[in-house]
Motif scaffolding. Structure first.
Motif, PDB file in Angstrom:
ATOM      1  N   TYR A  20      31.522  50.189  74.198  1.00 52.59           N
ATOM      2  CA  TYR A  20      32.953  49.916  74.290  1.00 52.59           C
ATOM      3  C   TYR A  20      33.741  50.704  73.244  1.00 52.59           C
ATOM      4  O   TYR A  20      34.863  51.125  73.503  1.00 52.59           O
ATOM      5  CB  TYR A  20      33.220  48.418  74.083  1.00 52.59           C
ATOM      6  N   GLN A 139      39.288  56.516  77.041  1.00 54.49           N
ATOM      7  CA  GLN A 139      39.101  55.077  76.793  1.00 54.49           C
ATOM      8  C   GLN A 139      39.705  54.205  77.890  1.00 54.49           C
ATOM      9  O   GLN A 139      39.066  53.229  78.318  1.00 54.49           O
ATOM     10  CB  GLN A 139      39.672  54.701  75.416  1.00 54.49           C
ATOM     11  N   MET A 143      37.726  51.352  80.178  1.00 58.86           N
ATOM     12  CA  MET A 143      38.125  49.954  80.295  1.00 58.86           C
ATOM     13  C   MET A 143      38.377  49.559  81.750  1.00 58.86           C
ATOM     14  O   MET A 143      38.176  48.401  82.127  1.00 58.86           O
ATOM     15  CB  MET A 143      39.363  49.686  79.439  1.00 58.86           C
ATOM     16  N   SER A 201      29.814  46.061  81.169  1.00 59.68           N
ATOM     17  CA  SER A 201      30.600  44.862  81.433  1.00 59.68           C
ATOM     18  C   SER A 201      29.804  43.859  82.245  1.00 59.68           C
ATOM     19  O   SER A 201      29.838  42.645  81.977  1.00 59.68           O
ATOM     20  CB  SER A 201      31.879  45.244  82.184  1.00 59.68           C
ATOM     21  N   SER A 357      43.072  40.069  74.004  1.00 54.22           N
ATOM     22  CA  SER A 357      42.382  41.327  74.291  1.00 54.22           C
ATOM     23  C   SER A 357      43.141  42.521  73.726  1.00 54.22           C
ATOM     24  O   SER A 357      42.546  43.432  73.138  1.00 54.22           O
ATOM     25  CB  SER A 357      42.201  41.483  75.799  1.00 54.22           C
ATOM     26  N   LEU A 358      44.471  42.522  73.908  1.00 50.30           N
ATOM     27  CA  LEU A 358      45.289  43.620  73.390  1.00 50.30           C
ATOM     28  C   LEU A 358      45.143  43.747  71.881  1.00 50.30           C
ATOM     29  O   LEU A 358      44.888  44.836  71.348  1.00 50.30           O
ATOM     30  CB  LEU A 358      46.754  43.396  73.765  1.00 50.30           C
ATOM     31  N   TYR A 360      42.764  42.534  69.923  1.00 54.04           N
ATOM     32  CA  TYR A 360      41.378  42.828  69.544  1.00 54.04           C
ATOM     33  C   TYR A 360      41.114  44.333  69.571  1.00 54.04           C
ATOM     34  O   TYR A 360      40.584  44.906  68.605  1.00 54.04           O
ATOM     35  CB  TYR A 360      40.441  42.098  70.493  1.00 54.04           C
ATOM     36  N   TYR A 361      41.496  44.982  70.667  1.00 51.61           N
ATOM     37  CA  TYR A 361      41.182  46.408  70.801  1.00 51.61           C
ATOM     38  C   TYR A 361      42.164  47.303  70.048  1.00 51.61           C
ATOM     39  O   TYR A 361      41.793  48.398  69.623  1.00 51.61           O
ATOM     40  CB  TYR A 361      41.116  46.789  72.279  1.00 51.61           C
ATOM     41  N   CYS A 472      42.654  39.461  80.660  1.00 53.66           N
ATOM     42  CA  CYS A 472      41.969  40.011  79.490  1.00 53.66           C
ATOM     43  C   CYS A 472      41.597  41.466  79.732  1.00 53.66           C
ATOM     44  O   CYS A 472      41.794  42.320  78.852  1.00 53.66           O
ATOM     45  CB  CYS A 472      40.733  39.170  79.198  1.00 53.66           C
ATOM     46  N   ARG A 473      41.070  41.779  80.916  1.00 51.42           N
ATOM     47  CA  ARG A 473      40.694  43.158  81.234  1.00 51.42           C
ATOM     48  C   ARG A 473      41.926  44.059  81.277  1.00 51.42           C
ATOM     49  O   ARG A 473      41.881  45.214  80.855  1.00 51.42           O
ATOM     50  CB  ARG A 473      39.985  43.221  82.585  1.00 51.42           C
ATOM     51  N   SER A 476      42.748  45.032  77.834  1.00 58.11           N
ATOM     52  CA  SER A 476      41.857  46.056  77.289  1.00 58.11           C
ATOM     53  C   SER A 476      42.176  47.443  77.841  1.00 58.11           C
ATOM     54  O   SER A 476      41.949  48.447  77.163  1.00 58.11           O
ATOM     55  CB  SER A 476      40.396  45.694  77.598  1.00 58.11           C
ATOM     56  N   ALA A 479      45.448  48.520  75.918  1.00 58.22           N
ATOM     57  CA  ALA A 479      45.293  48.706  74.467  1.00 58.22           C
ATOM     58  C   ALA A 479      45.210  50.169  74.027  1.00 58.22           C
ATOM     59  O   ALA A 479      45.885  50.554  73.064  1.00 58.22           O
ATOM     60  CB  ALA A 479      44.079  47.922  73.968  1.00 58.22           C
TER      61      ALA A 479
END
Length: 564
Positions: A20, A139, A143, A201, A357-358, A360-361, A472-473, A476, A479
């Motif tokens: 990831y 990236q 994702m 994933s 999620s946003l 975090y990444y 959540c996806r 990501s 992000a």
């Protein structure tokens, strides 16, 4: 037995964290200038002169700089990043020149600073200037593969079993991981990475279900939360390998073989009794249970025949007490908006998933741009997650789900604002603040799985967690584009994350607390939980064993469906 299965399964989860975040070093864009036609005799950069461009890179401070080179044939060229200019009058070598110049494109390629990285995918395929957008898609396309892989392998795991999907995805991570290193152009690189994202994933989703179906109820919360901790350890491995290996394809190979031992032993993992029972493969389920009993030295193992008879009795009594039309009704995503209370709850939960999620990444991907040692920065950003999940487990059992979520969301927003006021020269302080931001958003991101499942009734629980997982996806995928906004304003990513975290933190205040309350079964009960926080607990006496048993079914049977 359960401990061996758990640690074997989550060990491979490190490879998911590895792949990831691998692009943070693999797709680095070093300093570069336009190439020149011929051999260089001397190089000039401001007041410094050298015999080769390699000696100039240590002085390079801005993308607006240019380098002046004099060729052996006497021509003098000014080299910018995306163009080059030939001076019409080349009497003497000087940095400043006011005469006429002829501008040419970079038809001779580019010259890159290889003091840190000998080779990256950017330098391999010249993903700069008019091809820079291709590098920025690396990236996000990965994702996107993560999103699609969760849907596809979630469905396959329900149909064919968890064991087969774990075999295929763990082997796929190794095969596609190695294949990435040997891709021959940018497009094959992106395609193979997309496939790698799908299997990574898929493994993470199915492994989460696999371990929760094996681990006992007392350890289920901690065990499921710490799957994320092994993911964080994968991020730490990326930082370590990035520090030791500076050629992208060698770096990719080392990352891919980091969890190779699991590929050789994953075939020994058994299928879960939950799935075998759901498929009515009672003899196979009994074999797994007997194996567990031998390992754990249990003299009187559970008999599947007795378990099935109990389940049939419960099922019959449940059917007699329920309305036939309600039990056969099929539910869809619109049921998450059946009334104002549930609709407001759904919007808030979706925002929490997206923001978690946003954030975090964004914190993870931007850690290499904070200044100082980028390898140490990424290592610390991964390491800070390890205590984060311990705090989350303790806090949500002591303070409650909502009372833990609200302060950590608002805290992450305040940290984003604080970072904007820290002078850029204070690198250590900036890194510590980013670690605190990653810690706070990590707590919120970790507990939203359980909180979402408890907020909704049984009939739409998998829909609720599944739709949240999709948000959540989406976070990501967004992000990386958010991180690219640093080129517009250095604090733009933090501003966006801070606004979203503050908004979701305020909206979370309106959500009901679920700690110590039995799980609801109907939308009416779930709505009442929102209107009157005491109504559910007053109507239903605290039956910890029943609620716990329902959580086993929810986590064991519905988690894969959720990620669809």
């Amino acid at each position: 037995f359960q401990a061996c299965v758990y640690f074997a399964s989550v060990f491979q989860a490190m490879s998911c964290g590895i792949h990831y975040l691998a692009s943070v070093f693999m797709a680095v864009t070093p300093n570069f200038v336009c190439g020149f036609p011929g051999n260089v005799s001397s190089v000039l950069f401001h007041n410094s002169s050298a015999s080769s461009i390699e000696d100039i890179w240590t002085l390079w401070t801005s993308t607006e700089n240019y380098i002046v080179v004099q060729l052996e044939n006497g021509e003098i060229w000014e080299l910018d990043q995306c163009s080059r200019s030939k001076r019409e009058v080349s009497l003497d070598l000087a940095y400043e020149y006011k005469g006429n110049k002829s501008v040419f494109p970079c038809s001779d390629g580019f010259l890159y600073d290889d003091t840190k990285w000998k080779s990256t995918v950017v330098t391999q395929w010249d993903l700069v200037c008019d091809r820079e957008w291709l590098a920025k898609l690396i990236q996000p396309t990965f994702m996107l593969g993560v999103l699609i892989g969760a849907v596809i392998f979630g469905d396959i795991a329900d149909r064919l079993g968890r064991q087969r999907v774990i075999w295929f995805t763990s082997a796929g991570q190794f095969v596609f991981g190695i294949a990435v290193a040997f891709t021959f152009d940018y497009y094959s690189f992106v395609v193979v990475r997309f496939l790698l994202a799908m299997v990574s994933s898929g493994y993470l989703v199915v492994a989460f279900v696999y371990v929760t179906e094996f681990v006992g109820i007392k350890a289920r919360t901690w065990a499921s939360m710490h799957v994320h901790a092994f993911f964080a350890m994968g991020i730490m491995v990326v930082a370590l390998v990035g520090f030791l290996v500076r050629t992208w394809w060698v770096y990719q190979i080392f990352l891919s073989i980091a969890t190779l031992p699991f590929v050789f032993c994953c075939w020994m993992l058994p299928e879960t009794p939950f799935w075998l029972l759901s498929e009515e493969r009672y003899e196979d389920a009994q074999k797994v249970i007997d194996t567990m009993a031998r390992w754990n030295k249990v003299s009187t193992p559970c008999k599947v025949s007795e378990l099935c008879s109990v389940q049939q009795d419960d099922l019959s009594s449940g059917r007699m007490g329920d309305d036939d039309t309600s039990s056969t009704k099929k539910h869809n995503i619109l049921d998450l908006f059946c009334n104002w209370q549930i609709a407001r709850r759904t919007i808030t939960v979706w925002l929490i998933w997206f923001t978690g999620s946003l954030g975090y990444y964004v914190f993870s991907l931007s850690s290499v741009s904070l200044g100082g040692n980028e390898y140490l920065n990424l290592f610390l950003i991964g390491a800070v997650e390890l205590p984060c999940y311990i705090i989350a487990c303790v806090a949500m059992d002591k303070l409650g789900r909502r009372n833990t979520l609200i302060p950590f969301l608002i805290l992450s927003a305040l940290i984003c604002v604080l970072i904007m006021f820290i002078p850029q020269d204070f690198n250590i302080l900036i890194i510590l603040a980013n670690m605190a931001g990653k810690f706070s958003i990590g707590v919120a991101f970790g507990l939203i799985y359980l909180y979402t499942a408890e907020l909704y009734p049984t009939i739409v629980r998998s829909l609720a967690v599944g739709s949240g997982s999709m948000m959540c996806r989406v976070g990501s995928v967004v992000a990386p584009f958010c991180v690219y906004l640093r080129s517009v304003w250095i604090f733009m990513p933090l501003l966006l994350v801070g606004i979203m975290a503050l908004l979701t933190g305020i909206l979370t205040i309106m959500l009901p607390e679920t700690l110590g309350k039995p799980l609801t079964n109907t939308l009416v009960e779930a709505t009442e939980m929102g209107r009157n926080k005491k109504s559910c607990s007053e109507k239903t006496p605290p039956a910890h064993s029943d609620a716990a048993l329902e959580k086993i079914e929810m986590f064991g049977q519905e988690r894969i469906s959720a990620d669809k």
